[in-house]
Design a protein around this motif. Structure first.
Motif, short mmCIF file in Angstrom:
data_model
loop_
_atom_site.label_atom_id
_atom_site.label_comp_id
_atom_site.label_asym_id
_atom_site.label_seq_id
_atom_site.Cartn_x
_atom_site.Cartn_y
_atom_site.Cartn_z
N ASP A 66 -2.09 5.26 4.70
CA ASP A 66 -0.77 4.42 4.46
C ASP A 66 -0.15 4.73 2.95
O ASP A 66 0.95 4.71 2.81
CB ASP A 66 -0.88 2.92 4.77
CG ASP A 66 -2.23 2.46 4.17
OD1 ASP A 66 -2.93 3.48 3.72
OD2 ASP A 66 -2.56 1.26 4.04
N LYS A 67 -1.13 4.78 2.18
CA LYS A 67 -0.69 5.18 0.79
C LYS A 67 -0.19 6.56 0.69
O LYS A 67 1.14 6.64 0.19
CB LYS A 67 -1.98 5.15 -0.19
CG LYS A 67 -2.49 3.76 -0.55
CD LYS A 67 -3.85 3.73 0.03
CE LYS A 67 -4.42 2.14 -0.10
NZ LYS A 67 -5.49 1.87 0.68
N ARG A 102 -5.49 4.83 -5.39
CA ARG A 102 -5.77 3.34 -4.75
C ARG A 102 -6.51 3.20 -3.52
O ARG A 102 -6.35 2.32 -3.15
CB ARG A 102 -4.18 3.09 -4.33
CG ARG A 102 -3.27 2.80 -5.70
CD ARG A 102 -3.49 1.42 -6.07
NE ARG A 102 -2.53 1.22 -7.44
CZ ARG A 102 -2.70 -0.16 -7.99
NH1 ARG A 102 -3.20 -0.87 -7.44
NH2 ARG A 102 -2.20 -0.04 -9.20
N SER A 141 0.80 -1.21 0.05
CA SER A 141 -0.05 -0.03 0.05
C SER A 141 0.68 1.25 -0.07
O SER A 141 0.45 2.32 -0.35
CB SER A 141 -1.07 -0.12 1.26
OG SER A 141 -0.14 -0.15 2.20
N LEU A 142 2.15 1.06 0.51
CA LEU A 142 3.00 2.35 0.29
C LEU A 142 3.54 2.50 -0.81
O LEU A 142 3.74 3.69 -1.46
CB LEU A 142 4.07 2.20 1.58
CG LEU A 142 3.78 2.47 3.05
CD1 LEU A 142 3.02 1.37 3.65
CD2 LEU A 142 4.77 2.95 3.70
N PRO A 194 1.26 2.87 -5.16
CA PRO A 194 0.67 4.20 -5.64
C PRO A 194 2.01 5.13 -5.97
O PRO A 194 1.60 5.93 -6.99
CB PRO A 194 0.05 5.08 -4.45
CG PRO A 194 0.27 4.12 -3.09
CD PRO A 194 0.67 2.83 -3.75
N PHE A 195 3.19 4.86 -5.59
CA PHE A 195 4.30 5.70 -5.81
C PHE A 195 4.79 5.08 -7.17
O PHE A 195 5.07 5.88 -7.99
CB PHE A 195 5.37 5.62 -4.73
CG PHE A 195 6.72 5.81 -4.90
CD1 PHE A 195 6.74 7.34 -5.35
CD2 PHE A 195 7.93 5.32 -5.48
CE1 PHE A 195 7.94 8.00 -5.62
CE2 PHE A 195 9.07 5.78 -5.62
CZ PHE A 195 9.42 7.17 -5.64
N TYR A 252 1.56 8.14 2.97
CA TYR A 252 2.82 7.87 3.77
C TYR A 252 3.92 7.52 2.75
O TYR A 252 5.01 7.96 2.48
CB TYR A 252 2.91 6.95 4.73
CG TYR A 252 2.56 7.52 6.00
CD1 TYR A 252 3.29 8.70 6.54
CD2 TYR A 252 1.75 6.88 6.92
CE1 TYR A 252 3.11 9.11 7.85
CE2 TYR A 252 1.25 7.50 8.00
CZ TYR A 252 2.23 8.58 8.85
OH TYR A 252 1.80 9.21 9.95
N GLY A 253 3.32 6.42 1.72
CA GLY A 253 4.28 5.88 0.94
C GLY A 253 4.79 6.78 -0.23
O GLY A 253 5.84 6.81 -0.42
N VAL A 254 3.90 7.61 -0.93
CA VAL A 254 3.91 8.44 -1.83
C VAL A 254 4.63 9.69 -1.48
O VAL A 254 5.85 10.22 -2.01
CB VAL A 254 2.63 8.80 -2.57
CG1 VAL A 254 3.10 9.79 -3.93
CG2 VAL A 254 2.02 7.77 -3.00
#
Lengths: 279, 207
Positions: free
Chosen positions: B146-147, B179, A165-166, A169-170, B149-151
């Motif tokens: 959570d998404k 997402r 999930s982290l 999307p990146f 945080y990642g991006v």
């Protein structure tokens, strides 16, 4: 004693009315994350090396990415006992294939075989998310991603595991150029066409980001790079191409180079290791 | 949080801050509205976002508007981002055992004073019962946390100028909510600088 409605410790003499039930749970989650990105003539498959159960780190080095053939690398994530066993059986099937057909199995065939092997255990599944990367018959870089029961798809990139999930999307943004538009007059973006150096930077950034924010990701990272035969390796092995702290080794070819009529050699696989934060 | 959905992100730049949110209001998986703003102004240097249960968004927003107006009248000055954060925090902790289902994000630029002529941009975030964190880089909250945080961890860098910060916060929000099934349906971004606030509504995926 008359003070007490029930004498103290009376419960100890009481017969246990309900029997204690024990139930064996055959599955566990061992954390970690994997990721693969396809290029035009190469494929990158990466995973971290931490293996954990709950808040406990079982080991800081457990392999999650496996070289299957000269042109295929498989990454497994989820329940590592199932993962290790699944890889063992895939390798056995590949060996049988080679004995029967006198050639290694192609990438898309490995993908289809993995589907049938996973679906074969539809009602007691391997609790594993698989990502298969490598070079296709036509020389293009490819990534196949699977769910635990064998549903699969060829893609330009995929992340799986604890930090999916982290990372995903990146990757949508950086690989598929989602929510981005080229400047007017500029060439359109084409996913799966990025140079190796860019892809490697994205892989490293993905894992350092995931390590920063997810407790189950960290310790170390293994990046497998499969290159099409005859492709230049300058962008990986050239002077100053590797990032700080990276170590690269070339993996010895597995198959006998039977298809070397063109004198270009076979596909080449490289393994890049890098440390990640251990906290 | 999962009843209505929604997400907020805030980021620090060079003498500027950004705060952005999606516009979805849902009833579990069903989309209800695509104009549900979760970011509100306190004054022209201080904004806050309230992702979480929609009914509590209204209650808390009106409650805070009342408290800030009382503060303004008594003190005859504007509330600082830090003080406002503590006001939100104590408001949430008052309901320690029956909390508001909201994870607030605060973003603001403190006004320069004689004691502190060059104040740093300020962001903060809280859990549902008001435990404060004041990050140096970015704050995220909501169903796509959570998404985000990642991006954000991949895109953010220190000392971004207002226009670069706008691009960073917009890309972070859009790619994260795309997402997330419970966030999205449009987005709004506020860039706060010393002399103006830029508010832009983004074209986003509407599925």
């Amino acid at each position: 004693m008359a003070l007490y409605h029930n004498p103290p410790m009376a419960y100890a003499q009481e017969p246990n009315t309900a029997p204690i039930e024990h139930r064996f749970n055959p599955y566990s989650d061992n954390g970690g994350s994997i990721l693969a990105i396809a290029g035009k003539d190469f494929s990158v498959i990466a995973g971290d090396t931490r293996q954990s159960e709950g808040y406990n780190i079982q080991t800081r080095y457990a392999r999650k990415v496996w070289q299957l053939t000269d042109k295929a690398v498989l990454a497994t994530n989820g329940f590592s006992a199932d993962g290790n066993n699944f890889v063992k059986r895939v390798k056995q099937r590949l060996e049988w294939y080679e004995h029967a057909h006198h050639k290694p199995m192609g990438l898309k065939s490995i993908a289809r075989m993995i589907q049938t092997m996973l679906y074969g255990k539809r009602f007691f599944p391997y609790y594993v998310y698989n990502i298969l990367g490598g070079i296709e018959e036509d020389g293009s870089g490819a990534v196949y991603s699977f769910d635990p029961v064998g549903s699969y798809e060829r893609e330009a990139c995929r992340a799986a595991g604890a930090a999916q999930s982290l990372i995903q999307p990146f990757l949508d943004n950086q690989i598929y150029f989602k929510n981005q538009q080229p400047e007017s007059g500029a060439e359109p973006f084409i996913p799966g066409n990025l140079p190796l150096s860019t892809v490697l930077s994205l892989v490293v950034d993905s894992f350092t980001s995931a390590t920063e924010r997810h407790i189950e990701v960290g310790d170390g990272m293994e990046i497998y790079i499969v290159m099409k035969k005859g492709r230049s390796t300058d962008d990986l092995l050239g002077e100053g191409k590797l990032q700080k702290g990276m170590k690269v080794e070339e993996l010895i070819p597995l198959g006998e180079s039977s298809d070397d009529e063109d004198g270009q050699g076979g596909e080449r696989t490289f393994l890049v290791r890098q440390a990640l934060k251990r906290d | 949080m999962e009843l209505n959905g929604g997400s907020v992100v805030a980021m620090i730049g060079k003498d500027c801050v950004a705060i952005a949110s999606d516009l979805r209001l849902g009833n579990q998986a069903v989309g209800i509205a695509s104009n549900f703003d979760k970011v509100f102004p306190v004054n022209d240097k201080l904004y806050y976002g309230l992702p979480g249960l929609a009914t509590d968004v209204y209650t808390l927003r009106e409650h805070l508007r009342f408290r800030v107006n009382m503060y303004r009248m008594k003190e005859e000055r504007e509330i600082t981002p830090k003080t406002f954060t503590h006001l939100v925090s104590s408001t949430l902790y008052e309901k320690r055992f029956g909390p508001f289902f909201i994870e607030p994000v605060v973003a603001g630029l403190p006004t320069p004073t004689e004691l502190d002529p060059h104040p740093k941009p300020f962001i903060s975030t809280m859990d549902t019962i008001g435990c404060i964190t004041t990050p140096k880089d970015f704050a995220v909250a909501g169903t796509a946390a959570d998404k985000l945080y990642g991006v954000a961890e991949g895109l953010w860098e220190p000392d971004l100028e207002p226009e670069d910060l706008f691009e960073t916060v917009s890309q972070t929000l859009l790619n994260a909510v795309d997402r997330d099934a419970l966030s999205g349906w449009g987005a709004v971004v506020h860039i706060i600088t010393q002399d103006k606030v830029i508010t832009r509504t983004l074209r986003a995926r509407m599925d």
